[in-house]
Design an enzyme around this catalytic site. Structure first.
Site, PDB file in Angstrom:
ATOM      1  CB  ILE A 134      91.311   5.202  15.970  1.00 53.93           C
ATOM      2  CG1 ILE A 134      90.448   6.436  15.641  1.00 53.93           C
ATOM      3  CG2 ILE A 134      92.729   5.235  16.094  1.00 53.93           C
ATOM      4  CD1 ILE A 134      90.707   7.499  16.622  1.00 53.93           C
ATOM      5  CG  ASP A 135      88.234   0.103  17.034  1.00 54.64           C
ATOM      6  OD1 ASP A 135      88.459  -0.288  15.823  1.00 54.64           O
ATOM      7  OD2 ASP A 135      88.437  -0.314  17.797  1.00 54.64           O
ATOM      8  CE  LYS A 136      79.370   4.818  14.669  1.00 53.52           C
ATOM      9  NZ  LYS A 136      78.180   3.920  14.602  1.00 53.52           N
ATOM     10  NE  ARG A 234      86.747  -2.054  21.405  1.00 54.38           N
ATOM     11  CZ  ARG A 234      85.493  -2.273  20.449  1.00 54.38           C
ATOM     12  NH1 ARG A 234      86.100  -1.631  19.208  1.00 54.38           N
ATOM     13  NH2 ARG A 234      84.690  -2.577  20.670  1.00 54.38           N
TER      14      ARG A 234
END
Length: 297
Positions: A134-136, A234
């Site tokens: 998953i993204d930062k 997103r």
């Protein structure tokens, strides 16, 4: 890895162009990699100020980190579940999943290496145990493989789209319908190479969503991934006109203090590789996310 050139690359300095299209890097890092011969043009080492031509073949290799650089660190990761084969671990917002050039410490992997005795090795020494990411600035739950057999099984479940991955997101705008499906291919944005976008030649990407709650000018939604493309939720929510609050790449300006997008991987479910039991795990929204919702309410 061969670098795909876009039309705007022609005539640009090599270092300036590459820093736009390579994620998690800096101009200094790109320049050093060119000098070290990790980035070549037509098989030759060139200078960072080399001007790109239309027929150039540019190849880039990752700088391999040596074992001693990836050190176990006590990051107090919250292990939701663990047995001999798998673990489910909470990744806090602001933490990078695995080491790469520029951030060799403080990553999710550094924490896993400290707290778990064994991790799968299929994804190489930089990504031990990592089955998906998953993204930062996205918080939430990740499946972790503790051996290669479990890793292959979980990866196959991801490919077969049988893993339950549900996210909670706060988006700009009021979504009028209660549920929907976004089926739009995602690939690199040809105009901004560090971003993803819905593009005709992209990879299949499908996101389902359900409205949880509506506010003045905002909607709280549950997003269910059928595929797992980079930045998928997103990009998809922005594509239909409801970008995620706080998203620095795809969002709008907001007065809320969010430190990144309000997106939380709240649920993960899978078939256990050994017992074949269907397991489902859930985590609460982080405090920052809850505070924004309380303010809206």
């Amino acid at each position: 890895m061969k670098v795909n050139l876009t039309e705007d690359a022609i005539g640009k300095r090599l270092d300036q162009y590459l820093v736009q299209i390579i994620e998690d890097t800096s101009r200094t890092d790109v320049q050093n990699r060119i000098k070290e011969g990790l980035i070549t043009v037509n098989g030759n080492i060139v200078k960072p100020n080399y001007k790109i031509r239309a027929d150039d073949i540019i190849e880039s290799e990752e700088r391999e980190l040596i074992d001693s650089e990836i050190k176990p660190e006590n990051l107090n990761l919250d292990i939701i579940y663990e047995d001999d084969d798998v673990a489910v671990v909470y990744k806090p917002k602001g933490m990078v999943v695995h080491p790469a050039a520029g951030h060799n410490s403080g990553t999710f992997v550094n924490g896993l290496m400290y707290q778990l005795e064994t991790l799968s090795g299929i994804n190489g020494e930089l990504r031990p145990g990592i089955v998906h990411r998953i993204d930062k600035d996205t918080s939430g739950l990740l499946m972790v493989a503790k051996n290669d057999v479990a890793h292959r099984d979980l990866s196959e479940q991801l490919q077969n789209k049988t893993v339950d991955r549900k996210y909670v997101a706060l988006v700009h705008g009021i979504i009028p319908h209660n549920k929907g499906t976004i089926d739009a291919p995602i690939g690199r944005n040809p105009k901004e190479r560090q971003e993803m976008a819905v593009v005709d030649n992209g990879k299949d990407a499908i996101t389902h969503f359900n409205v949880i709650e509506r506010f003045d000018d905002y909607t709280l939604v549950e997003c269910i991934l059928e595929t797992g493309r980079t930045h998928q939720i997103r990009v998809h929510m922005n594509y239909i006109g409801y970008p995620i609050v706080g998203d620095p790449k795809y969002g709008q300006k907001t007065t809320f203090k969010t430190n990144g997008q309000l997106l939380h991987a709240g649920t993960v479910g899978f078939i256990h590789p050994t017992t074949k039991e269907h397991l489902v795990f859930k985590s609460d929204l982080p405090v920052e996310f809850t505070e924004v919702l309380n303010e809206l309410r």
